[in-house]
Design a protein around this motif. Sequence first.
Motif, PDB file in Angstrom:
ATOM      1  N   GLU A 266      -2.381 -61.541  -7.511  1.00 29.11           N
ATOM      2  CA  GLU A 266      -1.800 -60.343  -8.121  1.00 29.11           C
ATOM      3  C   GLU A 266      -0.630 -59.808  -7.286  1.00 29.11           C
ATOM      4  O   GLU A 266       0.382 -59.386  -7.851  1.00 29.11           O
ATOM      5  N   ARG A 267      -0.749 -59.854  -5.956  1.00 34.40           N
ATOM      6  CA  ARG A 267       0.357 -59.427  -5.094  1.00 34.40           C
ATOM      7  C   ARG A 267       1.562 -60.347  -5.260  1.00 34.40           C
ATOM      8  O   ARG A 267       2.708 -59.891  -5.306  1.00 34.40           O
TER       9      ARG A 267
ATOM     10  N   SER B  48       3.263 -59.613  -8.539  1.00 32.33           N
ATOM     11  CA  SER B  48       4.025 -58.369  -8.410  1.00 32.33           C
ATOM     12  C   SER B  48       5.333 -58.625  -7.666  1.00 32.33           C
ATOM     13  O   SER B  48       6.390 -58.106  -8.042  1.00 32.33           O
TER      14      SER B  48
END
Length: 81
Positions: free
Chosen positions: A36-37, A40
Amino acid sequence: MKELTPREQEILALMAEGRSNADIAGRTHLSLASVERAISAIFTKLALPPGNRRVLAVLNYLSTTQPTRPPKTPPPTRLPT
């Protein structure tokens, strides 16, 4: 795509295959939070506007990685016999 790290490029390629974040995590041996990082970071580095960023990122990826097809050549003409 040059602004992305090799790992981010790998994750973006998996996104382009239609993989979910959980599937990407399993395939890359990363935690879901790490995936997810990275996603992003991909959105930020590609300067994607809010809304449908995943789709826009994949379209950006596909537009830079798809080979261009040569123009179709007509079939050879047959000579009269």
